[in-house]
Design a protein around this motif. Structure first.
Motif, PDB file in Angstrom:
ATOM      1  N   ARG A   1       0.819  -1.201   0.000  1.00 34.65           N
ATOM      2  CA  ARG A   1       0.000   0.000   0.000  1.00 34.65           C
ATOM      3  C   ARG A   1       0.855   1.255   0.000  1.00 34.65           C
ATOM      4  NH1 ARG A   1      -4.204   2.986   1.014  1.00 34.65           N
ATOM      5  NH2 ARG A   1      -4.109   4.028   2.975  1.00 34.65           N
ATOM      6  N   GLY A   2       1.957   1.274   0.676  1.00 32.22           N
ATOM      7  CA  GLY A   2       2.842   2.433   0.640  1.00 32.22           C
ATOM      8  C   GLY A   2       2.509   3.448   1.706  1.00 32.22           C
ATOM      9  N   PRO A   3       3.468   4.231   2.105  1.00 35.40           N
ATOM     10  CA  PRO A   3       3.271   5.192   3.187  1.00 35.40           C
ATOM     11  C   PRO A   3       2.577   6.464   2.726  1.00 35.40           C
ATOM     12  CG  PRO A   3       5.500   5.367   2.341  1.00 35.40           C
ATOM     13  CD  PRO A   3       4.839   4.239   1.598  1.00 35.40           C
ATOM     14  N   SER A   4       1.813   7.061   3.634  1.00 36.66           N
ATOM     15  CA  SER A   4       1.354   8.430   3.418  1.00 36.66           C
ATOM     16  C   SER A   4       2.456   9.326   3.942  1.00 36.66           C
ATOM     17  CB  SER A   4       0.047   8.684   4.161  1.00 36.66           C
ATOM     18  OG  SER A   4      -0.309  10.040   4.015  1.00 36.66           O
ATOM     19  N   MET A   5       2.899  10.238   3.130  1.00 36.38           N
ATOM     20  CA  MET A   5       4.097  11.009   3.466  1.00 36.38           C
ATOM     21  C   MET A   5       3.811  12.433   3.927  1.00 36.38           C
ATOM     22  SD  MET A   5       6.537   9.575   0.434  1.00 36.38           S
ATOM     23  CE  MET A   5       7.990  10.405   1.069  1.00 36.38           C
ATOM     24  N   GLY A   6       2.551  12.802   4.065  1.00 34.63           N
ATOM     25  CA  GLY A   6       2.215  14.125   4.577  1.00 34.63           C
ATOM     26  C   GLY A   6       2.104  15.220   3.535  1.00 34.63           C
ATOM     27  N   PHE A   7       2.161  14.873   2.250  1.00 35.19           N
ATOM     28  CA  PHE A   7       2.081  15.879   1.192  1.00 35.19           C
ATOM     29  C   PHE A   7       0.647  16.302   0.888  1.00 35.19           C
ATOM     30  CE2 PHE A   7       6.161  13.860   0.249  1.00 35.19           C
ATOM     31  CZ  PHE A   7       6.967  14.934  -0.113  1.00 35.19           C
ATOM     32  N   ASN A   8      -0.333  15.475   1.270  1.00 30.63           N
ATOM     33  CA  ASN A   8      -1.718  15.740   0.883  1.00 30.63           C
ATOM     34  C   ASN A   8      -2.166  17.131   1.304  1.00 30.63           C
ATOM     35  OD1 ASN A   8      -1.885  13.192  -0.174  1.00 30.63           O
ATOM     36  ND2 ASN A   8      -3.191  12.360   1.439  1.00 30.63           N
ATOM     37  N   GLY A   9      -2.849  17.803   0.368  1.00 32.30           N
ATOM     38  CA  GLY A   9      -3.398  19.111   0.661  1.00 32.30           C
ATOM     39  C   GLY A   9      -3.173  20.091  -0.470  1.00 32.30           C
ATOM     40  N   MET A  10      -3.547  21.344  -0.203  1.00 31.56           N
ATOM     41  CA  MET A  10      -3.412  22.429  -1.171  1.00 31.56           C
ATOM     42  C   MET A  10      -2.195  23.272  -0.794  1.00 31.56           C
ATOM     43  SD  MET A  10      -4.526  24.045  -3.853  1.00 31.56           S
ATOM     44  CE  MET A  10      -6.194  23.489  -4.122  1.00 31.56           C
ATOM     45  N   TRP A  11      -1.408  23.629  -1.824  1.00 32.65           N
ATOM     46  CA  TRP A  11      -0.174  24.387  -1.656  1.00 32.65           C
ATOM     47  C   TRP A  11      -0.176  25.573  -2.614  1.00 32.65           C
ATOM     48  CZ3 TRP A  11       3.074  22.396   2.037  1.00 32.65           C
ATOM     49  CH2 TRP A  11       2.843  21.071   2.428  1.00 32.65           C
ATOM     50  N   VAL A  12       0.386  26.703  -2.178  1.00 29.79           N
ATOM     51  CA  VAL A  12       0.514  27.864  -3.058  1.00 29.79           C
ATOM     52  C   VAL A  12       1.983  28.280  -3.100  1.00 29.79           C
ATOM     53  CG1 VAL A  12      -0.034  29.564  -1.248  1.00 29.79           C
ATOM     54  CG2 VAL A  12      -0.415  30.126  -3.660  1.00 29.79           C
ATOM     55  N   GLN A  13       2.453  28.569  -4.308  1.00 33.62           N
ATOM     56  CA  GLN A  13       3.865  28.894  -4.487  1.00 33.62           C
ATOM     57  C   GLN A  13       4.214  30.232  -3.856  1.00 33.62           C
ATOM     58  OE1 GLN A  13       5.195  29.406  -8.541  1.00 33.62           O
ATOM     59  NE2 GLN A  13       7.338  29.370  -7.954  1.00 33.62           N
ATOM     60  N   ASP A  14       5.358  30.253  -3.179  1.00 34.51           N
ATOM     61  CA  ASP A  14       5.942  31.486  -2.665  1.00 34.51           C
ATOM     62  C   ASP A  14       6.888  31.993  -3.752  1.00 34.51           C
ATOM     63  OD1 ASP A  14       7.481  33.460  -1.471  1.00 34.51           O
ATOM     64  OD2 ASP A  14       7.639  32.412   0.441  1.00 34.51           O
ATOM     65  N   LYS A  15       6.416  32.929  -4.566  1.00 35.26           N
ATOM     66  CA  LYS A  15       7.186  33.429  -5.705  1.00 35.26           C
ATOM     67  C   LYS A  15       8.484  34.118  -5.277  1.00 35.26           C
ATOM     68  CE  LYS A  15       4.514  32.906  -9.497  1.00 35.26           C
ATOM     69  NZ  LYS A  15       4.947  32.403 -10.772  1.00 35.26           N
ATOM     70  N   ARG A  16       8.471  34.764  -4.121  1.00 33.96           N
ATOM     71  CA  ARG A  16       9.685  35.481  -3.671  1.00 33.96           C
ATOM     72  C   ARG A  16      10.833  34.522  -3.395  1.00 33.96           C
ATOM     73  NH1 ARG A  16       6.267  37.403   0.557  1.00 33.96           N
ATOM     74  NH2 ARG A  16       7.688  36.054   1.649  1.00 33.96           N
ATOM     75  N   ARG A  17      10.535  33.378  -2.809  1.00 35.25           N
ATOM     76  CA  ARG A  17      11.581  32.403  -2.455  1.00 35.25           C
ATOM     77  C   ARG A  17      11.962  31.506  -3.618  1.00 35.25           C
ATOM     78  NH1 ARG A  17      10.496  29.349   3.098  1.00 35.25           N
ATOM     79  NH2 ARG A  17      12.585  28.617   2.639  1.00 35.25           N
ATOM     80  N   SER A  18      11.059  31.333  -4.563  1.00 36.87           N
ATOM     81  CA  SER A  18      11.250  30.357  -5.633  1.00 36.87           C
ATOM     82  C   SER A  18      12.141  30.895  -6.751  1.00 36.87           C
ATOM     83  CB  SER A  18       9.890  29.965  -6.226  1.00 36.87           C
ATOM     84  OG  SER A  18       9.082  29.346  -5.254  1.00 36.87           O
ATOM     85  N   THR A  19      12.817  29.966  -7.408  1.00 34.57           N
ATOM     86  CA  THR A  19      13.631  30.265  -8.577  1.00 34.57           C
ATOM     87  C   THR A  19      12.722  30.289  -9.808  1.00 34.57           C
ATOM     88  OG1 THR A  19      15.384  28.948  -7.548  1.00 34.57           O
ATOM     89  CG2 THR A  19      15.684  29.504  -9.853  1.00 34.57           C
ATOM     90  N   SER A  20      13.035  31.120 -10.769  1.00 33.23           N
ATOM     91  CA  SER A  20      12.269  31.171 -12.009  1.00 33.23           C
ATOM     92  C   SER A  20      12.420  29.870 -12.792  1.00 33.23           C
ATOM     93  CB  SER A  20      12.752  32.336 -12.881  1.00 33.23           C
ATOM     94  OG  SER A  20      12.163  32.268 -14.157  1.00 33.23           O
ATOM     95  N   LEU A  21      11.320  29.428 -13.391  1.00 29.09           N
ATOM     96  CA  LEU A  21      11.340  28.268 -14.279  1.00 29.09           C
ATOM     97  C   LEU A  21      11.375  28.689 -15.747  1.00 29.09           C
ATOM     98  CD1 LEU A  21       8.747  25.815 -12.668  1.00 29.09           C
ATOM     99  CD2 LEU A  21      11.208  25.472 -12.904  1.00 29.09           C
TER     100      LEU A  21
END
Length: 151
Positions: A1-21
């Motif tokens: 079955r595999g582990p639940s790793m805690g990623f589930n949910g809604m996330w919003v990008q922090d543009k200030r901290r993030s590198t441009s793609l």
């Protein structure tokens, strides 16, 4: 079955901290106008992991996309986001990370995307390493703040 790793949910990008793609998107043949919008658009990710299935829905003001990854390391074929050509994808759990290795079969590109949590599970970090057709490594790190927890 595999582990639940805690990623589930809604996330919003922090543009200030993030590198441009921007260079990644250019290498993937994303048109200039779409890249220009991506620089400023809000970027959200909703993750649903159940056992060894990871479903990620990403959304900007222009585009919404849902992708399913199998976390068992097996080969999947996904369509290239711009032209639909085949991309060989293998995703596996490596320690506390979810790592996807992709090969763009018609474009001569390879990519490794590593995902992990920091700050007691409230910060989702995505490192995107893309080797372009000239052999240059493009490296970006995106940071996402948790908006809500999933199941």
């Amino acid at each position: 079955r595999g582990p639940s790793m805690g990623f589930n949910g809604m996330w919003v990008q922090d543009k200030r901290r993030s590198t441009s793609l921007d260079l990644h998107l250019e290498a993937l043949n994303v048109p200039y106008l779409a890249r220009a919008v991506a620089r400023t658009a809000s970027y959200k990710a909703n993750i649903e992991q159940t056992g060894l299935i990871w479903i990620e829905t990403t959304a900007t003001s222009l585009l919404k996309n849902t992708t399913e990854y199998r976390l068992d390391g097996g080969v999947q074929i996904h369509p290239h986001p711009m032209d639909g050509s085949p991309v060989r994808v293998m995703t596996a759990i490596e320690g506390d990370r979810v790592v996807t290795r992709s090969t763009y079969l018609h474009h001569g590109l390879s990519q490794v995307v590593s995902r992990w949590l920091e700050e007691d599970g409230e910060l989702y970090v995505v490192r995107n390493e893309l080797v372009n057709k000239d052999g240059m490594l493009l490296d970006a790190v995106l940071y996402f703040d948790r908006v809500s927890k999933g199941k």
